[in-house]
Design an enzyme around this catalytic site. Structure first.
Site, mmCIF file in Angstrom:
data_model
loop_
_atom_site.group_PDB
_atom_site.id
_atom_site.type_symbol
_atom_site.label_atom_id
_atom_site.label_comp_id
_atom_site.label_asym_id
_atom_site.label_seq_id
_atom_site.Cartn_x
_atom_site.Cartn_y
_atom_site.Cartn_z
ATOM 1 C CG HIS A 56 -2.233 1.059 1.419
ATOM 2 N ND1 HIS A 56 -3.168 1.074 1.676
ATOM 3 C CD2 HIS A 56 -1.958 1.836 0.463
ATOM 4 C CE1 HIS A 56 -4.186 1.856 1.644
ATOM 5 N NE2 HIS A 56 -3.141 2.952 0.890
ATOM 6 C CG HIS A 58 -1.557 6.834 -1.931
ATOM 7 N ND1 HIS A 58 -2.090 7.019 -2.563
ATOM 8 C CD2 HIS A 58 -1.188 5.997 -0.699
ATOM 9 C CE1 HIS A 58 -3.066 5.287 -1.697
ATOM 10 N NE2 HIS A 58 -2.783 5.647 -0.606
ATOM 11 N NE ARG A 60 -0.010 11.136 -3.053
ATOM 12 C CZ ARG A 60 -0.732 11.047 -2.523
ATOM 13 N NH1 ARG A 60 -1.843 10.591 -2.918
ATOM 14 N NH2 ARG A 60 -0.703 11.593 -1.160
ATOM 15 C CG ASP A 150 -6.008 3.718 -0.368
ATOM 16 O OD1 ASP A 150 -7.208 3.297 0.610
ATOM 17 O OD2 ASP A 150 -5.540 4.736 -0.704
ATOM 18 C CG HIS A 177 -10.689 3.803 1.775
ATOM 19 N ND1 HIS A 177 -9.569 4.494 2.037
ATOM 20 C CD2 HIS A 177 -11.811 4.774 2.162
ATOM 21 C CE1 HIS A 177 -10.423 5.712 3.058
ATOM 22 N NE2 HIS A 177 -10.894 5.716 2.881
ATOM 23 C CG HIS A 230 -6.193 1.842 4.750
ATOM 24 N ND1 HIS A 230 -7.623 2.004 5.783
ATOM 25 C CD2 HIS A 230 -5.906 2.750 4.168
ATOM 26 C CE1 HIS A 230 -8.338 2.757 4.617
ATOM 27 N NE2 HIS A 230 -7.191 2.870 4.168
ATOM 28 C CG ASN A 276 -9.440 8.780 5.326
ATOM 29 O OD1 ASN A 276 -10.179 7.194 6.115
ATOM 30 N ND2 ASN A 276 -10.102 9.029 4.082
ATOM 31 C CG ASP A 303 -2.304 5.454 3.584
ATOM 32 O OD1 ASP A 303 -2.331 5.175 2.471
ATOM 33 O OD2 ASP A 303 -3.439 5.293 4.270
ATOM 34 C CG HIS A 307 -0.459 14.972 0.788
ATOM 35 N ND1 HIS A 307 -1.383 14.728 0.217
ATOM 36 C CD2 HIS A 307 -1.161 14.109 2.071
ATOM 37 C CE1 HIS A 307 -2.159 14.550 0.462
ATOM 38 N NE2 HIS A 307 -1.618 13.901 1.490
#
Length: 428
Positions: A56, A58, A60, A150, A177, A230, A276, A303, A307
């Site tokens: 899991h 990200h 981007r 997700d 999710h 998660h 989240n 997860d 950002h």
């Protein structure tokens, strides 16, 4: 072919042994090994694990390269001891076609730091209305086996049932999710005493638990595989435990931050703690640790959610949800699970390499540290303790909840098919 001799490593935390790598494979494991011309790495009792696998992540790219790229994300992964990561589908454009997943897969091949296996979206555009091209993504060069929306929940029971039926044909898995959207409108943090005192919209545990209950029953009805992303509440643990007792083919993951952090941290109003599902209570944290220890929760997944600075350095309500995690995951697991006596290092290898590789069908990863196996390995200095400094992260983003916090353990070396991607804590 180049050779590397890792001398005096505690394989899975056991007695010190030598490990000889010949090219891309492990040639031998034992004591007193030698090899003329081999590069020697003096492990000095550090723990040697199979390369970690994250189900899991990200990355981007495409679309949010200001947060992360496949290259920077895989560099972060190698820094954290990972040799394989599964990239979530909530990119721009969404990874809901064979073309997009192949793009992500090829970028991973080009990076050279970590294998990347794209996760395909369950529904077109993550909109929850129409199944995406599941079969085409599976048959593509990327060979997608895991599908997830997700970031959003597949909240329509009919769509979820169809997805489970579809992936059953080729042994795939739907990673859910679990978030009932109608119960979390305007939610900012865990619903409870702290949210009431702070006046922030609450994200109730039942919003997660109700979806998990529904989906394990759907998986049982269809005879398919479902994976819970998660998992974050004590109630969710009990539902998964019940489902497994019935023989339902369900697996579940927990993040490092849900093993360590609680909603009490939100009192600071620091958006770095906004995630989240949200940080839960101490009771939930303890239940998650126990469930990971007894196998109810199968794996640890980061997860990793990078950002840019401007998306986190703002007022709480406007801040994006998510935390980076690839470079600190193993340290948090050591703090919460190993140093507390809940898991040994063999157990860590099981939850962070063997099982995630099995769930995601990651060929060549999550393999034993033994002769003839691919040399995907990570070496960990478990005696190290230090404060987390995000300025030294390989990730493009810095939104870590651990800045300035002292954590144990440090990955010193990572090998991907025998090629060192991290040496003495520095990327090659």
């Amino acid at each position: 072919m180049s050779k590397t001799l890792i001398r005096g490593a505690k394989v899975l935390g056991g007695e010190p042994q030598d490990v000889l790598i010949d090219g891309s494979v492990i040639e031998a494991v034992g004591r007193g090994l030698s090899a003329e011309g081999a590069e020697v790495v003096e492990a000095g009792g550090k723990v040697l694990l199979p390369g970690l696998v994250d189900l899991h992540t990200h990355l981007r790219e495409p679309g949010r390269e200001d947060s992360e790229t496949v290259l920077t994300g895989t560099r972060a992964a190698a820094s954290g001891g990972y040799t394989n990561v599964f990239a979530m589908a909530n990119t721009f454009p969404v990874a809901d076609t064979a073309g997009v997943v192949e793009q992500v897969w090829r970028l991973g091949q080009e990076s050279g730091y970590c294998d990347v296996q794209p996760i395909g979206a369950v529904t077109v555009g993550l909109e929850g209305a129409k199944l995406a091209e599941l079969g085409a993504m599976h048959e593509s060069a990327a060979g997608v086996t895991v599908f997830s929306d997700d970031g959003k929940c597949v909240h329509d029971a009919v769509i979820m049932r169809r997805a489970l039926e579809y992936v059953k044909a080729f042994g795939g898995v739907v990673a859910q999710h679990a978030q009932e959207p109608r119960l979390t409108e305007g939610a900012q943090m865990n619903e409870g005493i702290v949210s009431a005192e702070l006046g922030l919209g609450g994200w109730p545990a039942v919003a997660e638990e109700s979806i998990i209950a529904r989906d394990v029953l759907l998986a049982e009805h269809v005879g398919s595989r479902v994976h819970i992303c998660h998992l974050s509440t004590a109630g969710s643990v009990e539902i998964v435990r019940w489902a497994k007792s019935r023989g339902i083919d369900v697996t579940a993951e927990v993040t490092p931050h849900h093993l360590l952090l609680t909603d009490e941290l939100v009192r600071s109003y620091n958006p770095v703690y906004k995630v989240n599902p949200p940080l839960r209570t101490e009771r939930d944290v303890l239940a998650l640790r126990e469930a990971l220890a007894d196998g109810t929760i199968d794996i640890v997944a980061t997860d990793h959610a990078p950002h840019p600075h401007e998306d986190k350095d703002c007022e709480w309500a406007a801040a994006a949800m998510g935390m980076v995690g690839l470079e600190t995951a193993l340290s948090v697991v050591q703090e919460t699970m190993v140093d507390t006596g809940l898991l040994d290092w063999a157990g860590v290898a099981d939850r962070m390499s063997f099982k995630p590789a099995k769930i995601g069908q990651a060929a060549g990863h999550g393999r034993p540290v033994s002769a003839g196996e691919p040399a995907n390995l990570t070496l960990v200095d478990t005696a190290y303790r230090g404060r987390v400094d995000p300025a030294g992260f390989a990730s493009r983003s810095r939104n870590t909840p651990y800045e300035g916090r002292e954590l144990p353990g440090r990955v010193t070396h990572t090998w991907l098919r025998g090629k060192a991607t991290l040496v003495d804590g520095k990327l090659t």
